[in-house]
Design a protein around this motif. Structure first.
Motif, PDB file in Angstrom:
ATOM      1  N   ARG A   3       0.857  -1.188   0.000  1.00 16.30           N
ATOM      2  CA  ARG A   3       0.000   0.000   0.000  1.00 16.30           C
ATOM      3  C   ARG A   3       0.889   1.232   0.000  1.00 16.30           C
ATOM      4  N   MET A   4       0.558   2.179  -0.846  1.00 15.13           N
ATOM      5  CA  MET A   4       1.348   3.417  -0.892  1.00 15.13           C
ATOM      6  C   MET A   4       1.135   4.203   0.405  1.00 15.13           C
ATOM      7  N   PRO A   5       2.218   4.704   1.017  1.00 13.46           N
ATOM      8  CA  PRO A   5       2.026   5.502   2.221  1.00 13.46           C
ATOM      9  C   PRO A   5       1.271   6.786   1.905  1.00 13.46           C
ATOM     10  N   ALA A   6       0.487   7.229   2.887  1.00 12.63           N
ATOM     11  CA  ALA A   6      -0.261   8.477   2.689  1.00 12.63           C
ATOM     12  C   ALA A   6       0.726   9.618   2.520  1.00 12.63           C
ATOM     13  N   PRO A   7       0.415  10.578   1.649  1.00 15.11           N
ATOM     14  CA  PRO A   7       1.356  11.694   1.452  1.00 15.11           C
ATOM     15  C   PRO A   7       1.488  12.518   2.729  1.00 15.11           C
ATOM     16  N   ASP A   8       2.679  13.079   2.892  1.00 19.81           N
ATOM     17  CA  ASP A   8       2.949  13.900   4.075  1.00 19.81           C
ATOM     18  C   ASP A   8       2.179  15.216   3.945  1.00 19.81           C
ATOM     19  N   PRO A   9       1.260  15.498   4.876  1.00 20.61           N
ATOM     20  CA  PRO A   9       0.472  16.740   4.750  1.00 20.61           C
ATOM     21  C   PRO A   9       1.325  18.000   4.851  1.00 20.61           C
ATOM     22  N   ASP A  10       2.544  17.846   5.365  1.00 19.45           N
ATOM     23  CA  ASP A  10       3.419  19.012   5.528  1.00 19.45           C
ATOM     24  C   ASP A  10       4.365  19.215   4.345  1.00 19.45           C
ATOM     25  N   ALA A  11       4.326  18.310   3.383  1.00 15.61           N
ATOM     26  CA  ALA A  11       5.363  18.295   2.343  1.00 15.61           C
ATOM     27  C   ALA A  11       5.486  19.646   1.628  1.00 15.61           C
ATOM     28  N   ARG A  12       4.347  20.235   1.251  1.00 15.68           N
ATOM     29  CA  ARG A  12       4.402  21.481   0.489  1.00 15.68           C
ATOM     30  C   ARG A  12       5.022  22.608   1.329  1.00 15.68           C
ATOM     31  N   ASP A  13       4.589  22.701   2.570  1.00 15.84           N
ATOM     32  CA  ASP A  13       5.131  23.765   3.430  1.00 15.84           C
ATOM     33  C   ASP A  13       6.614  23.542   3.741  1.00 15.84           C
ATOM     34  N   VAL A  14       7.003  22.292   3.863  1.00 17.37           N
ATOM     35  CA  VAL A  14       8.421  22.011   4.114  1.00 17.37           C
ATOM     36  C   VAL A  14       9.260  22.488   2.938  1.00 17.37           C
ATOM     37  N   ALA A  15       8.786  22.194   1.720  1.00 13.97           N
ATOM     38  CA  ALA A  15       9.544  22.597   0.534  1.00 13.97           C
ATOM     39  C   ALA A  15       9.654  24.121   0.472  1.00 13.97           C
ATOM     40  N   ARG A  16       8.553  24.806   0.772  1.00 12.88           N
ATOM     41  CA  ARG A  16       8.583  26.275   0.732  1.00 12.88           C
ATOM     42  C   ARG A  16       9.487  26.832   1.838  1.00 12.88           C
ATOM     43  N   ALA A  17       9.350  26.257   3.030  1.00 12.15           N
ATOM     44  CA  ALA A  17      10.160  26.742   4.153  1.00 12.15           C
ATOM     45  C   ALA A  17      11.646  26.539   3.881  1.00 12.15           C
ATOM     46  N   ALA A  18      11.975  25.444   3.217  1.00 12.06           N
ATOM     47  CA  ALA A  18      13.388  25.173   2.920  1.00 12.06           C
ATOM     48  C   ALA A  18      13.969  26.240   1.997  1.00 12.06           C
ATOM     49  N   HIS A  19      13.083  26.929   1.261  1.00 15.52           N
ATOM     50  CA  HIS A  19      13.550  28.020   0.400  1.00 15.52           C
ATOM     51  C   HIS A  19      13.388  29.375   1.078  1.00 15.52           C
ATOM     52  N   GLY A  20      13.160  29.363   2.372  1.00 15.92           N
ATOM     53  CA  GLY A  20      13.162  30.622   3.109  1.00 15.92           C
ATOM     54  C   GLY A  20      11.794  31.226   3.369  1.00 15.92           C
ATOM     55  N   ASP A  21      10.716  30.497   3.069  1.00 16.24           N
ATOM     56  CA  ASP A  21       9.365  31.041   3.276  1.00 16.24           C
ATOM     57  C   ASP A  21       8.962  30.888   4.751  1.00 16.24           C
ATOM     58  N   THR A  22       9.025  31.992   5.480  1.00 13.58           N
ATOM     59  CA  THR A  22       8.726  31.911   6.916  1.00 13.58           C
ATOM     60  C   THR A  22       7.232  31.693   7.180  1.00 13.58           C
ATOM     61  N   HIS A  23       6.375  32.121   6.250  1.00 10.94           N
ATOM     62  CA  HIS A  23       4.936  31.867   6.439  1.00 10.94           C
ATOM     63  C   HIS A  23       4.650  30.361   6.385  1.00 10.94           C
ATOM     64  N   ALA A  24       5.326  29.686   5.464  1.00 10.48           N
ATOM     65  CA  ALA A  24       5.160  28.226   5.379  1.00 10.48           C
ATOM     66  C   ALA A  24       5.672  27.579   6.668  1.00 10.48           C
ATOM     67  N   PHE A  25       6.795  28.107   7.178  1.00  4.85           N
ATOM     68  CA  PHE A  25       7.346  27.534   8.410  1.00  4.85           C
ATOM     69  C   PHE A  25       6.424  27.818   9.594  1.00  4.85           C
ATOM     70  N   GLU A  26       5.744  28.954   9.557  1.00  7.19           N
ATOM     71  CA  GLU A  26       4.792  29.256  10.635  1.00  7.19           C
ATOM     72  C   GLU A  26       3.657  28.219  10.635  1.00  7.19           C
ATOM     73  N   ARG A  27       3.204  27.823   9.445  1.00 14.61           N
ATOM     74  CA  ARG A  27       2.141  26.807   9.392  1.00 14.61           C
ATOM     75  C   ARG A  27       2.653  25.483   9.966  1.00 14.61           C
ATOM     76  N   LEU A  28       3.901  25.156   9.678  1.00 18.64           N
ATOM     77  CA  LEU A  28       4.484  23.936  10.258  1.00 18.64           C
ATOM     78  C   LEU A  28       4.552  24.067  11.779  1.00 18.64           C
ATOM     79  N   TYR A  29       4.923  25.260  12.218  1.00 17.90           N
ATOM     80  CA  TYR A  29       5.000  25.510  13.666  1.00 17.90           C
ATOM     81  C   TYR A  29       3.631  25.311  14.310  1.00 17.90           C
ATOM     82  N   VAL A  30       2.608  25.903  13.720  1.00 19.83           N
ATOM     83  CA  VAL A  30       1.256  25.795  14.288  1.00 19.83           C
ATOM     84  C   VAL A  30       0.832  24.322  14.377  1.00 19.83           C
TER      85      VAL A  30
END
Lengths: 176, 210
Positions: A3-30
């Protein structure tokens, strides 16, 4: 069938945060702050928990480039938090032992009267290094003994033994 | 009254594994057979269940609303990862030192209070007896400087105490007080040396950018 593992719900925000997007990192924080805050309180104690949790997120931000997506972001963050908090707890214990050795008992924990009724936080603090980490990771954070052995660099049998010793002490301190 | 721990008891060390379902079928059967005839192990097992239930009931913490702005301020500075890691460690050391200093100040207060209690009513405490109060005033020891100030305070009190001991050798508790101060001086000096060394290493480390 795999069975394919469920996609990581944080994946998009992680990718954005890794490029310096603090708003995306704030969502990860929340999404993960409460769990990290709770973990911090359990490992380093209530007094240092706020600052320690803050350190975890700053540390995660600085090391997002090391996240390879092999596990979920929440799992990666939790492991990073455990490692950082364990290090802080050890530093705290050593410095307190140097400055005020009389306040540390043979388990490396703050001394307390056996007659004193204490809550879970105080009981965990009394456990001291070695036992406290295993009890927190197993009974409060849901780690298996193999994972604990990996994080603490001990054997699985040592993890089982420490958990049992920790519970046996807690049963004395948490009795009604 | 809880049951005392008995290391000689055959199955007692395996009760946590039994509770967590980690024993093999054979071991489980053997343990359950043992439990039927052993009141002590049944009692310990019941108490361990209570402990685990209480731990599982430990609630998750809520997060204060001002936590994120504080974190965000640190994100803006995006220094090199090694330098940022050092800054985190340095903050941690400062906080830990502050907490440890509070412990020391508290101990000083308790200790001075205890000495005042044992001292006779005819004896008037010399100036160095105010160590607890002086250390308490120095409480905002958030960094190395404050720790140095605490050490300087201990040094001054030690000098006063040694002078007092020389002039009033029969004063109750004075000898112990001098020894206590010497130990405090040594502990503070050791911590200061360690932290100063870490600070020097940080200062000598060249800053790198991503």
């Amino acid at each position: 069938m795999h069975r394919m593992p469920a996609p990581d719900p944080d994946a998009r925000d992680v990718a954005r945060a890794a490029h310096g997007d603090t708003h995306a990192f704030e969502r990860l924080y929340v999404a993960h702050a409460a769990r990290v805050q709770t973990l911090a309180r359990r490992i380093v104690g209530r007094d240092l928990a706020d600052d320690a949790a803050q350190d975890v997120f700053v540390h995660a931000w600085e090391h997002l480039g090391q996240f390879r997506g092999e596990a979920r972001f929440g799992t990666w963050l939790h492991r990073l938090a455990v490692n950082l908090l364990l290090r802080q707890a050890e530093v705290a214990r050593r410095i307190t032992a140097l400055i005020a050795p009389g306040t540390i008992d043979e388990l490396g924990a703050p001394a307390a009267s056996p007659e004193t009724r204490i809550d879970v936080d105080a009981a965990l603090a009394r456990l001291g290094p070695g036992l406290r980490e295993v009890v927190v990771l197993h009974d409060l954070e849901g780690y298996g003994h193999d994972e604990i052995a990996d994080v603490l660099a001990i054997s699985v049998s040592a993890s089982k033994m420490r958990l049992h010793r920790g519970r046996m002490l807690l049963r004395e301190w948490l009795r009604p | 009254m809880t049951t005392p721990f008995d290391p000689a008891h055959e199955w007692q060390d395996r009760l946590s594994e039994y509770l967590d379902g980690l024993l093999t079928e054979t071991e489980t059967r053997s343990l359950e057979e043992h439990l039927r005839g052993c009141e002590r192990c049944r009692s310990v097992l019941a108490e361990l269940r209570v402990v685990v239930d209480r731990l599982h009931a430990d609630p998750a913490d809520s997060v204060s609303s001002d936590a994120w702005p504080r974190i965000e301020r640190h994100l803006g500075a995006r220094a090199s990862s090694s330098r940022a890691s050092y800054m985190i460690e340095a903050r941690t050391l400062r906080r830990i030192t502050a907490v440890a200093s509070l412990v020391l100040a508290l101990m000083g207060g308790i200790w001075v209070g205890a000495l005042l209690c044992v001292a006779g009513p005819q004896w008037s405490p010399p100036g160095w007896m105010h160590l607890g109060a002086r250390l308490s005033r120095a409480r905002p020891s958030r960094d190395l400087r404050s720790l140095r100030e605490s050490l300087a305070a201990v040094n001054r009190e030690l000098t006063d105490a040694e002078t007092a001991l020389k002039n009033q050798p029969a004063t109750p508790g004075l000898q112990n007080a001098v020894e206590q101060l010497r130990r405090s001086q040594l502990h503070l000096q050791t911590v200061l040396d360690s932290l100063s060394s870490a600070e020097r290493m940080r200062d000598n480390q060249p800053a790198r950018d991503d």
